[in-house]
Design an enzyme around this catalytic site. Sequence first.
Site, PDB file in Angstrom:
ATOM      1  N   ARG A 149     -14.471  12.578   7.253  1.00 56.10           N
ATOM      2  CA  ARG A 149     -13.406  13.512   7.476  1.00 56.10           C
ATOM      3  C   ARG A 149     -12.892  14.324   6.213  1.00 56.10           C
ATOM      4  NH1 ARG A 149      -9.725   8.580   7.004  1.00 56.10           N
ATOM      5  NH2 ARG A 149      -7.908  10.128   7.185  1.00 56.10           N
ATOM      6  N   ASP A 158     -15.066   2.364   7.380  1.00 54.95           N
ATOM      7  CA  ASP A 158     -14.267   3.236   6.869  1.00 54.95           C
ATOM      8  C   ASP A 158     -14.589   4.276   5.954  1.00 54.95           C
ATOM      9  OD1 ASP A 158     -11.430   4.416   6.364  1.00 54.95           O
ATOM     10  OD2 ASP A 158     -11.668   3.067   4.634  1.00 54.95           O
ATOM     11  N   HIS A 193       0.678  -1.143  -0.021  1.00 53.56           N
ATOM     12  CA  HIS A 193       0.124  -0.039   0.175  1.00 53.56           C
ATOM     13  C   HIS A 193       1.004   1.050  -0.143  1.00 53.56           C
ATOM     14  CE1 HIS A 193      -3.443   2.749   0.756  1.00 53.56           C
ATOM     15  NE2 HIS A 193      -2.550   3.326   1.605  1.00 53.56           N
ATOM     16  N   LYS A 217      -8.665  -1.735   6.242  1.00 57.00           N
ATOM     17  CA  LYS A 217      -8.892  -2.269   4.819  1.00 57.00           C
ATOM     18  C   LYS A 217      -7.922  -3.338   4.533  1.00 57.00           C
ATOM     19  CE  LYS A 217      -9.402   1.267   2.175  1.00 57.00           C
ATOM     20  NZ  LYS A 217      -9.439   2.788   3.042  1.00 57.00           N
ATOM     21  N   SER A 276      -7.677   3.862   9.002  1.00 55.40           N
ATOM     22  CA  SER A 276      -8.396   3.782   7.666  1.00 55.40           C
ATOM     23  C   SER A 276      -7.645   2.704   6.811  1.00 55.40           C
ATOM     24  CB  SER A 276      -8.579   5.108   7.103  1.00 55.40           C
ATOM     25  OG  SER A 276      -9.218   5.157   5.802  1.00 55.40           O
TER      26      SER A 276
END
Length: 432
Positions: free
Chosen positions: A174, A167, A88, A193, A189
């Site tokens: 947000r 999320d 990620h 995931k 967040s």
Amino acid sequence: MASIEPFDAVDLIKTKRDGGTLSTPQISWLVDAYTRGYVADEQMSAMTMAIFLNGMQPQEIKDLTLAMIATGETLDFSGLSKATTDKHSTGGVGDKITLPLAPLVASFGVAVPQLSGRGLGHTGGTLDKLESIPGWRAKLSNDEFMRQLEEVGAVVCAAGAGLAPADGKLYALRDITGTVEAIPLIASSIMSKKIAEGTASLVLDVKHGSGAFMQDPVRSRELAEVMVRLGNDAGTRTVALLTNMHVPLGLAIGNANEVRESVEVLAGGGPADVVELTVALAREMLALAGLPDADVESALADGRAMDSWRAMISAQGGDPDAALPTARETQVVTADRDGILVKQEALPFGIAAWRLGAGRARKEDPVQHAAGIDLHAKPGDTVRAGQPLFTLSADEPERFARALEALDGAWAIGDPGTPVDDGGPLIAGRVE
């Protein structure tokens, strides 16, 4: 008769507002009640601002992450014959690394389940880039997803709404309440995931610098440390690389042109910085998957990674040989003098590409796949007066003026010996 809720949202907001600590049952209830619609957006907005201002303890961040995972489904890869690993990135300008990285890692017999998103603002989404390939589709059924992981190894597709639905709801909130940058909220967040996705190991690419989500290197290291701890605590072996996003990554910023550059890397070429980061992340992913001695460079050089890319694109309906879209209009910006390119700031280039049509302002907006910027020089390069520095591409020529406005002051040419503002080394550190 309505059931009696065990906690009161206002009490929890006051606790956090006053710098107190929330218990595991309180956080679990809050996230569940918000997902059910019992806790209102206004109340959750107050809570996110209290978290933004006062922070959270490590246990609270862990509880928040696990509570978000518990609101949805989790994937299970135990039926696969291969080890799973994922990557990620916190995103940036010209960050197309997933495209060459997933097939490169898969070429070693490791499964890479990349559930990706679309871009919002100046950072392009991986799915938007891949959708510039004719026929390629982002949506896969669970059966198609699992079959492709087993047979091809690499999958990049849209994440279903079933993973950590809390999320999605919280992220949208947000975004409109000025609380995006809170480290506990970012970390929970991303990691809710990724942990729900079920991969056995995870490598994080946490960026700092002008084009990064978290520009300050100290804050970006703090974010990496929190996320690595969350992953490891949840049983997902996690490491992070801290990388520099002060200058755009590679020479292509956009969608179709970033696919083109990724294919060059898979063919054994491509810009040095894209190759360096792809290889470094691949080594980390393969080490976590049990292959610490994998010869990553040879897989790029001998065509194995390219074969893996072609199989990955074809499996999702794409034509790896099809021509990519090109823009109807281009405008070239040239050097006004001889010298050294000493500055090329990532964020303005990202905003300019966005204004050309490569990004979107709202989730429902389309992107123009051919829009973007191609760089012809990088900081430290010697340039001559009249030499092309970068080319803007768009379908509507009226977009050029606003893109050039964004680039005012974003690049500079200096005399030989002028310090080059490149933000330092590409890979600045590692967290495990």
